[in-house]
Design an enzyme around this catalytic site. Structure first.
Site, PDB file in Angstrom:
ATOM      1  CE  LYS A 209      -3.605   2.292   2.628  1.00 14.22           C
ATOM      2  NZ  LYS A 209      -4.540   2.238   3.750  1.00 14.22           N
ATOM      3  CD  GLU A 215       9.265  -5.943   7.343  1.00 13.85           C
ATOM      4  OE1 GLU A 215       8.983  -4.826   6.856  1.00 13.85           O
ATOM      5  OE2 GLU A 215       9.014  -6.247   8.518  1.00 13.85           O
ATOM      6  NE  ARG A 272      -6.468  -4.080  10.900  1.00 13.07           N
ATOM      7  CZ  ARG A 272      -5.805  -2.947  11.070  1.00 13.07           C
ATOM      8  NH1 ARG A 272      -4.640  -2.762  10.477  1.00 13.07           N
ATOM      9  NH2 ARG A 272      -6.299  -1.975  11.820  1.00 13.07           N
TER      10      ARG A 272
HETATM   11  O1  F6P Z   1       2.178  -4.149   9.997  1.00 13.68           O
HETATM   12  C1  F6P Z   1       1.805  -2.867   9.679  1.00 13.68           C
HETATM   13  C2  F6P Z   1       1.273  -2.764   8.276  1.00 13.68           C
HETATM   14  O2  F6P Z   1       1.066  -1.416   8.013  1.00 13.68           O
HETATM   15  C3  F6P Z   1      -0.004  -3.569   8.040  1.00 13.68           C
HETATM   16  O3  F6P Z   1      -1.135  -2.928   8.511  1.00 13.68           O
HETATM   17  C4  F6P Z   1       0.038  -3.706   6.570  1.00 13.68           C
HETATM   18  O4  F6P Z   1      -0.859  -4.679   6.116  1.00 13.68           O
HETATM   19  C5  F6P Z   1       1.492  -4.068   6.367  1.00 13.68           C
HETATM   20  O5  F6P Z   1       2.185  -3.274   7.307  1.00 13.68           O
HETATM   21  C6  F6P Z   1       2.031  -3.861   4.993  1.00 13.68           C
HETATM   22  O6  F6P Z   1       1.950  -2.523   4.585  1.00 13.68           O
HETATM   23  P1  F6P Z   1       2.171  -2.114   3.080  1.00 13.68           P
HETATM   24  O7  F6P Z   1       1.096  -2.737   2.270  1.00 13.68           O
HETATM   25  O8  F6P Z   1       2.095  -0.617   3.064  1.00 13.68           O
HETATM   26  O9  F6P Z   1       3.523  -2.607   2.646  1.00 13.68           O
END
Ligand code: F6P
Length: 546
Positions: A209, A215, A272
């Protein structure tokens, strides 16, 4: 006038009294003995799901009080507010409109008066045309070869939904493509995900997002390096082997992915709650656009049910209220999700994030502390495997663990008596948990006195059973929406914000400080606690032997 707290609500006081009045043992035996129609009456059905909650530790009055509680916290009004696009994620000042992702023609969803459904349909159309091109071989890699391997790179909601849906709908997935999922920053996850794949036939979907998650961006960088190493560093290959799913077009471009190959979504979709947005691109590639639409149809059916059905027959509302009863009033700290469906093996992990990131909160919307325990610890494994591992503790341990059993009448892979056995086990476990086996019954079997306490089952372990005909994309959609709206219902009662996740921030900041300390070529000055300092020194010493 001072704010009325949850504990001051008349229904809450009544529920607390009911809880205290529960008999110390054999409550479920008494409830069933007193009401021969209980098993059929305390059940509701919608969208292909039959929800039996008769084995919960509730009598008719407790149930009525829970429904009164829903009225007293204005659940109906709060549901309407979410569907109306109100900015109910107050700490991030955002609307929460994942229901718009599964809208059908004629549905009207808007944020600040601006329609959002056209944008949803536009992205779905682009996803469908891309998915068709990959599936039928018109989309090729840099060397003109057909794509054979799809690797989704993402974490949290950008991974758990896609993995869960892929596993759940494997029966419907094409055999022409291999699907892998990388989430962990542990390099092993990346290595194993690309093991055996040919870079010239591999397509990476970078799902994030924010497009800044450490990661995911680290794994995406390694994927890029892996690809470029195979084609002499020809960066033009990136456009043919990478697509992005994100709300952050600037970062997608900066990474080198053609914005034309980006599938967007919106800040009103929480991570989520995003598996039915473009985050579901891997799902659509696996099962095809038509079946993806069926999945969305299942979500939408449950959305409409949640929005329009009276609370006493409203599946997610009932489930959410029962979870509040178990967690906040009956002292149950965890709940087990036990799918008797191998395809749902990742569903507990999915629900873990959905529930625990949403309702793992200790302050109310106004910042004051909550007055009762909130979100339960969610865990589970598929049946029957769990029966040979942790069920012992559920049956005879010292914790009371409410269980959700999920199962299909028909298997997608019928083999002899397997499905009947599977179902027999599921029903048997729920029955054994509810009614147990008394000391008298154990003694009547001729059990030596010294063994009776060991062989007695206390019972009164509450459970719900969710039964469906067979696992289809539509059933999966309804099941996920059922839990989404249950989690919402719980959050409304607890008066918390189920849509932020500030609790993940501190660890991220500290990791950002520790990383350079681990990697520093010279001994850094460490200002952590003595434990963290000692661990950093130890790691540094092992990484840099003299
Ligand atoms: O763990 C925190 C978080 O923001 C989750 O709510 C989300 O699903 C995940 O990290 C991944 O975030 P992104 O889609 O922005 O990489």
């Amino acid at each position: 006038m001072p704010k009325l707290s949850l504990c001051d609500l008349p229904a809450w006081a009544g529920l607390a009294a009911k809880c205290r009045g529960l008999p110390a043992s054999q409550a479920l035996r008494s409830l069933f003995a007193a009401d021969s129609g209980r098993g059929e009456r305390m059940a509701a059905e919608a969208c292909g799901l039959y929800f039996d909650y008769s084995k919960q530790l509730l009598d008719g009055e407790s149930l009525r009080l829970l429904l009164d509680l829903a009225e007293q916290v204005n659940l109906r009004r709060r549901i309407e507010g979410m569907f109306a696009g109100e900015r109910i994620n107050s700490t991030e000042d955002r609307a929460v409109l994942h229901v718009a992702l599964r809208s059908a023609p004629g549905d009207a969803y808007a944020v600040e008066g601006l329609d959002v459904t056209a944008g949803v349909q536009e992205v779905l159309g682009r996803m469908a045309s891309f998915a068709e091109r990959v599936r039928d071989g018109r989309w090729t890699g840099q060397r003109g070869k057909r794509i054979r391997g799809i690797v989704n790179i993402g974490i949290g909601g950008s991974d758990l939904g896609p993995v869960m849906a892929y596993e759940a709908l494997r029966h419907y997935a094409t055999d022409d493509l291999v699907f892998r999922f990388v989430s962990n920053v542990d390099g092993t996850d990346f290595s194993e995900a690309v093991a055996g794949l040919d870079p010239s036939t591999t397509l990476f979907i970078v799902s994030s997002k924010t497009f800044t998650t450490q990661e995911t961006m680290t794994n995406a960088g390694s994927a890029r390096a892996w690809l470029l190493a195979s084609c002499g560093g020809d960066v033009a290959a990136v456009a043919k082997h990478f697509v992005a799913v994100s709300t952050n077009a600037a970062e997608v471009s900066a990474f080198g992915i053609d914005p034309g190959n980006m599938f967007g979504f919106w800040d009103w979709v929480g991570g989520r709650y995003s598996m039915d947005s473009s985050i579901g691109l891997s799902t659509m590639l696996a099962i095809g656009p038509e079946r993806f639409r069926e999945l969305l149809g299942g979500f939408r059916a449950m959305d409409q049910h949640f929005l329009t059905t009276p609370l006493e027959r409203n599946l997610p509302a009932l489930h959410g209220l029962i979870t509040v009863w178990n967690t906040s009033l009956c002292g149950c700290e965890t709940m087990a999700l036990l799918p008797y469906e191998q395809y749902l093996k990742r569903f507990p992990a999915y629900l873990q994030q959905l529930s625990m990131e949403s309702n793992g909160k200790r302050v109310q919307l106004d910042g004051t502390l909550v007055e009762c325990p909130t979100g339960p610890v969610v865990w589970g494994e598929p049946g029957t495997n769990g029966q040979h591992s942790f069920y012992q503790l559920i049956h005879q341990g010292t914790h009371r663990i409410p269980c959700d059993f999920l199962g299909a009448v028909h298997s997608l892979n019928p083999h002899g008596r397997h499905q009947a056995m599977l179902l027999a086990n599921m029903l048997a476990q729920a029955e054994a948990l509810a009614f147990g086996k008394s000391a008298e019954e154990v003694a009547a079997e001729g059990t030596p006195a010294r063994l009776i306490p060991h062989r007695e089952f206390p019972g009164d372990i509450p459970s719900s059973t969710i039964l469906y005909d067979r696992l289809t994309p539509s059933i999966l959609g309804s099941l996920v929406a059922f839990y989404e709206h249950s989690v919402f219902t719980q959050g409304v009662v607890w008066n918390i914000n189920s849509f932020d996740q500030w609790g993940v921030e501190l660890g991220k900041v500290l990791a950002g400080q520790i990383l350079p300390e681990i990697e520093s070529p010279t001994s850094p000055e460490l200002r952590h606690d003595s434990s963290t300092n000692a661990l950093i020194r130890r790691i540094r010493a092992a990484r840099n032997p003299a």
